[in-house]
Design a protein around this motif. Structure first.
Motif, PDB file in Angstrom:
ATOM      1  N   ASN A   1      36.653  32.974  42.902  1.00  0.00           N
ATOM      2  CA  ASN A   1      36.164  34.422  42.605  1.00  0.00           C
ATOM      3  C   ASN A   1      34.688  34.359  41.743  1.00  0.00           C
ATOM      4  O   ASN A   1      33.743  35.007  42.307  1.00  0.00           O
ATOM      5  CB  ASN A   1      37.028  35.141  41.645  1.00  0.00           C
ATOM      6  CG  ASN A   1      38.238  35.510  42.404  1.00  0.00           C
ATOM      7  OD1 ASN A   1      38.391  35.295  43.317  1.00  0.00           O
ATOM      8  ND2 ASN A   1      39.179  35.869  41.489  1.00  0.00           N
TER       9      ASN A   1
ATOM     10  N   ALA B   1      32.527  33.493  45.171  1.00  0.00           N
ATOM     11  CA  ALA B   1      32.488  34.887  45.732  1.00  0.00           C
ATOM     12  C   ALA B   1      31.577  35.607  45.127  1.00  0.00           C
ATOM     13  O   ALA B   1      30.650  36.515  45.970  1.00  0.00           O
ATOM     14  CB  ALA B   1      34.061  35.516  45.726  1.00  0.00           C
TER      15      ALA B   1
ATOM     16  N   MET C   1      34.551  36.804  51.183  1.00  0.00           N
ATOM     17  CA  MET C   1      34.711  37.889  50.285  1.00  0.00           C
ATOM     18  C   MET C   1      33.494  38.205  49.952  1.00  0.00           C
ATOM     19  O   MET C   1      33.051  39.709  50.001  1.00  0.00           O
ATOM     20  CB  MET C   1      35.425  37.181  49.083  1.00  0.00           C
ATOM     21  CG  MET C   1      36.844  37.128  49.334  1.00  0.00           C
ATOM     22  SD  MET C   1      37.657  35.847  48.079  1.00  0.00           S
ATOM     23  CE  MET C   1      37.673  37.002  46.592  1.00  0.00           C
TER      24      MET C   1
ATOM     25  N   SER D   1      32.038  42.157  50.810  1.00  0.00           N
ATOM     26  CA  SER D   1      31.408  43.073  49.851  1.00  0.00           C
ATOM     27  C   SER D   1      29.964  43.425  50.017  1.00  0.00           C
ATOM     28  O   SER D   1      29.259  44.574  49.756  1.00  0.00           O
ATOM     29  CB  SER D   1      31.335  42.472  48.452  1.00  0.00           C
ATOM     30  OG  SER D   1      32.943  42.367  48.188  1.00  0.00           O
TER      31      SER D   1
ATOM     32  N   HIS E   1      44.186  34.036  50.161  1.00  0.00           N
ATOM     33  CA  HIS E   1      42.885  34.240  50.426  1.00  0.00           C
ATOM     34  C   HIS E   1      42.462  35.467  51.407  1.00  0.00           C
ATOM     35  O   HIS E   1      41.701  36.241  51.502  1.00  0.00           O
ATOM     36  CB  HIS E   1      42.219  33.049  51.212  1.00  0.00           C
ATOM     37  CG  HIS E   1      42.329  31.824  50.164  1.00  0.00           C
ATOM     38  ND1 HIS E   1      41.904  31.823  48.972  1.00  0.00           N
ATOM     39  CD2 HIS E   1      42.481  30.617  50.355  1.00  0.00           C
ATOM     40  CE1 HIS E   1      42.188  30.874  48.280  1.00  0.00           C
ATOM     41  NE2 HIS E   1      42.386  29.913  49.344  1.00  0.00           N
TER      42      HIS E   1
ATOM     43  N   ALA F   1      42.576  38.754  49.602  1.00  0.00           N
ATOM     44  CA  ALA F   1      41.639  38.950  48.710  1.00  0.00           C
ATOM     45  C   ALA F   1      40.412  39.387  49.771  1.00  0.00           C
ATOM     46  O   ALA F   1      39.620  40.576  49.493  1.00  0.00           O
ATOM     47  CB  ALA F   1      41.160  37.773  48.231  1.00  0.00           C
TER      48      ALA F   1
ATOM     49  N   ARG G   1      38.688  43.348  49.844  1.00  0.00           N
ATOM     50  CA  ARG G   1      37.224  43.637  49.607  1.00  0.00           C
ATOM     51  C   ARG G   1      36.815  44.764  50.448  1.00  0.00           C
ATOM     52  O   ARG G   1      35.771  45.468  50.351  1.00  0.00           O
ATOM     53  CB  ARG G   1      36.192  42.373  49.661  1.00  0.00           C
ATOM     54  CG  ARG G   1      36.535  41.208  48.824  1.00  0.00           C
ATOM     55  CD  ARG G   1      36.138  41.781  47.598  1.00  0.00           C
ATOM     56  NE  ARG G   1      36.270  40.791  46.517  1.00  0.00           N
ATOM     57  CZ  ARG G   1      35.253  39.939  46.223  1.00  0.00           C
ATOM     58  NH1 ARG G   1      33.788  40.269  46.612  1.00  0.00           N
ATOM     59  NH2 ARG G   1      35.148  39.094  45.090  1.00  0.00           N
TER      60      ARG G   1
ATOM     61  N   ASP H   1      42.133  38.288  43.213  1.00  0.00           N
ATOM     62  CA  ASP H   1      40.531  38.750  43.364  1.00  0.00           C
ATOM     63  C   ASP H   1      40.433  39.375  41.605  1.00  0.00           C
ATOM     64  O   ASP H   1      41.360  39.668  41.135  1.00  0.00           O
ATOM     65  CB  ASP H   1      40.315  39.660  44.137  1.00  0.00           C
ATOM     66  CG  ASP H   1      38.747  39.973  44.357  1.00  0.00           C
ATOM     67  OD1 ASP H   1      37.929  39.126  43.955  1.00  0.00           O
ATOM     68  OD2 ASP H   1      38.456  40.668  45.434  1.00  0.00           O
TER      69      ASP H   1
ATOM     70  N   ARG I   1      37.534  44.449  44.038  1.00  0.00           N
ATOM     71  CA  ARG I   1      38.121  45.125  45.259  1.00  0.00           C
ATOM     72  C   ARG I   1      37.760  46.684  45.502  1.00  0.00           C
ATOM     73  O   ARG I   1      37.236  47.361  44.748  1.00  0.00           O
ATOM     74  CB  ARG I   1      39.738  44.976  44.862  1.00  0.00           C
ATOM     75  CG  ARG I   1      40.606  43.836  45.282  1.00  0.00           C
ATOM     76  CD  ARG I   1      41.994  44.135  44.527  1.00  0.00           C
ATOM     77  NE  ARG I   1      42.604  44.777  45.509  1.00  0.00           N
ATOM     78  CZ  ARG I   1      43.500  44.101  46.585  1.00  0.00           C
ATOM     79  NH1 ARG I   1      43.293  43.088  47.037  1.00  0.00           N
ATOM     80  NH2 ARG I   1      44.080  45.145  47.169  1.00  0.00           N
TER      81      ARG I   1
END
Ligand code: FES
Length: 566
Positions: free
Chosen positions: A101, A104, A134, A138, A280, A283, A287, A557, A562
């Protein structure tokens, strides 16, 4: 000055309160790097470079960056490589998952903050691909993914070897006394002998196939071997595709949809892919506000056959999968189960891409009528031991153990496991269930790939190859066995797993999708009253992660990262 293009370096100027001055200052500093004004006026393609001396799987990142730059320059753009955190499985304490994370977040921030029109992201090792997807999801910066690609298997004394199913197979044989210390040392130099990611359908390869299914790369690019010249051509093409995004952007939000996520789940199941990929993908989807329901995973699993015959489920290596037709051939086999409307970075829909049958070598990619298994590789279990679910990779497990009720032997954490598993006095038989708790995402252990609990040495030497093993951690995508993982809620979050004690009875039923702790509620209540959560980390990333990390069914995550919904 006002007629300068608003793309490229004119984007995202620092907040000095004077945009003209900020742009002027930026040009001044970029000119210190020797660029002409003509180059600085071009569209900018950021290249996420995860090359690192600590990351063997990204050994080829420098040449992939160069090939990507070639593609960008050839299409009239300015390539701008930049570093982000690089994560390699064997290099990180406590685990690479502990930092996924963070990588990410780094990727998301640098994609969003720096002046670029589009990006090419270079990754490969297990956690790097999900971290980049991820971050891209985002930031929503148009992005193409280039994976470093799998290593080649090494011929060795009449067989082939590649990390890391063969690493585990030989290590288990060594622990059982069937391989000498001399031989295990010699094999150490044969298991990973070329550049690239693990050569089986482990997490890295599974995630590359999932990234391809989500549309982040052109068809067939996920499995090109790391050392093949096509791998460099794929990077060059990624640069060209990213340049196409300058006038016709395709954003991650267009690629990651309810339909593409469901297609990716189908592919995960048909690959017999890594259990980690479920976390994964959850996650990545999260997003974009897309939830993966484990009960829906079970429905998909019951209607999706395993078609790919690679280790650890079958016999082949990633180079075999690639030569056998790779993802285009697999998607063709699955076509009636897939949503055809999903597009990829080339702008073509899956339906258009599947207009013609692909070449296929049936030794590695089976026909629907002759599957490796008629049902999917992963199923979720629910019950009093896992109210929010746990998973088992049935395609890599022993069917004779699918319906088991037995007493359990509980280890309080990874350290307790290491201390006691080989104790000759350990009270354990081959019919017992081994349980590891306090190894989930909330713990300092960092949700390690410790779910593949070793067979106690005294049983291994007696010929026992598999036992039911249950934990709140993960297992390597290259591992195999009757292993129940991701028990949710984890013990450290107050889940029932934390109340299990040696001698309790547990029932596992793959048929009924259940996982139950057979202890009366009154006794559990008594134990619950004495339960204490583990200590909270004091500072730094460990503290941020502990305060924010979600459970396995939400992709582990950070809560704050999120999306709420599409
Ligand atoms: Fe990097 Fe296996 S260690 S892919």
């Amino acid at each position: 000055m006002n007629d300068r293009p608003i793309h490229g370096l004119a984007r995202n100027t620092p907040g000095y309160g004077d945009p003209e001055f900020a742009a002027y200052l930026r040009r001044t500093f970029y000119k210190s790097m020797g660029y002409s004004q003509a180059m600085l006026d071009k569209p900018v393609i950021g290249i996420v470079d995860t090359g690192s001396a600590f990351n063997n799987c990204h050994r080829t990142a420098p040449e992939l960056v160069e090939a990507t730059k070639r593609g960008v320059l050839g299409a009239g753009g300015l390539p701008m490589p930049f570093p982000t955190i690089s994560l390699c499985e064997p290099s990180l304490f406590p685990t690479s998952m502990h930092y996924r994370n963070l990588a990410a977040l780094d990727t998301e921030a640098m994609l969003a903050a720096q002046p670029m029109d589009a990006a090419v992201m270079i990754s490969g090792c297990d956690k790097t691909v999900p971290a980049q997807l991820m971050g891209a999801a985002s930031s929503d910066v148009p992005s193409v993914l280039v994976v470093t690609g799998p290593m080649l298997a090494t011929p060795y004394q009449g067989e082939r070897l590649a990390a890391c199913t063969d690493c585990r197979r030989y290590w288990a044989a060594y622990r059982a006394g069937k391989v000498t210390g001399e031989r295990i040392a010699e094999i150490e130099g044969r298991l990973a002998s070329t550049a690239g990611t693990c050569g089986v359908m482990g997490t890295a390869s599974t995630m590359a196939c999932i990234a391809e299914t989500l549309g982040f790369m052109p068809p067939g690019h996920g499995s090109i071997p790391a050392v093949h010249a096509d791998r460099l051509r794929a990077a060059e093409m990624a640069g060209e595709i990213a340049m196409g995004f300058v006038t016709n952007p395709i954003r991650p939000s267009q690629l990651i949809t309810e339909h593409s996520v469901e297609n990716a789940l189908r592919v995960l199941l048909a690959l017999g892919g890594s259990t980690n990929a479920l976390i994964h993908l959850t996650a990545i989807a999260g997003r974009r506000g897309i939830k993966i329901d484990l009960r829906r995973v079970n429905e998909l699993s019951d209607t999706t056959p395993v078609l790919v015959d690679l280790k650890p489920t079958g016999d082949g290596y990633m180079e075999d999968f690639h030569a056998a037709g790779a993802m285009p051939a697999l998607l063709w086999e699955l076509r009636d189960l897939l949503h055809p409307d999903c597009i990829d970075v080339t702008g073509r829909s899956l339906g258009e891409r599947l207009a013609e049958p692909a070449f296929v070598d049936r030794r590695y990619i089976r026909a629907r009528a002759e599957p490796v298994s008629p049902v999917g590789g992963i199923v979720a279990l629910f019950g009093s031991l896992a109210p929010r679910g746990a998973i088992i990779k049935r395609s890599a497990a022993t069917p004779a153990l699918f319906e088991t009720e037995a007493r359990c032997l509980v280890f309080d954490g990874p350290a307790d496991l290491a201390d006691r598993i080989d104790d000759p006095a350990l009270d354990v038989t081959e019919t017992d269930i081994l349980v590891l708790k306090n190894a989930g995402p909330l713990t300092p252990a960092g949700m390690p790939e410790a779910g593949y609990l070793p067979i106690p040495t005294k049983l291994g030497r007696a010929g026992v190859k598999d036992m039911v093993r249950i934990s709140d951690c993960r297992m390597s995508g290259t591992a195999f066995g009757t292993i129940v993982l991701h028990v949710t809620p984890e013990a450290a979050a107050g889940g029932p797993l934390g109340l299990a004690e040696s001698g309790d009875r547990i029932r596992v039923s793959v048929r009924d999708r259940t996982l139950d702790l057979l202890v009366p509620e009154a006794e559990l209540e008594r134990r619950r009253a004495g339960w204490r959560p583990p200590a909270t980390p004091v500072r730094g990333w460990d503290r941020l992660l502990h305060d924010q990390v979600l459970q396995a069914d939400e992709g582990c995550d950070l809560r704050v990262l999120r999306a709420e919904g599409p």
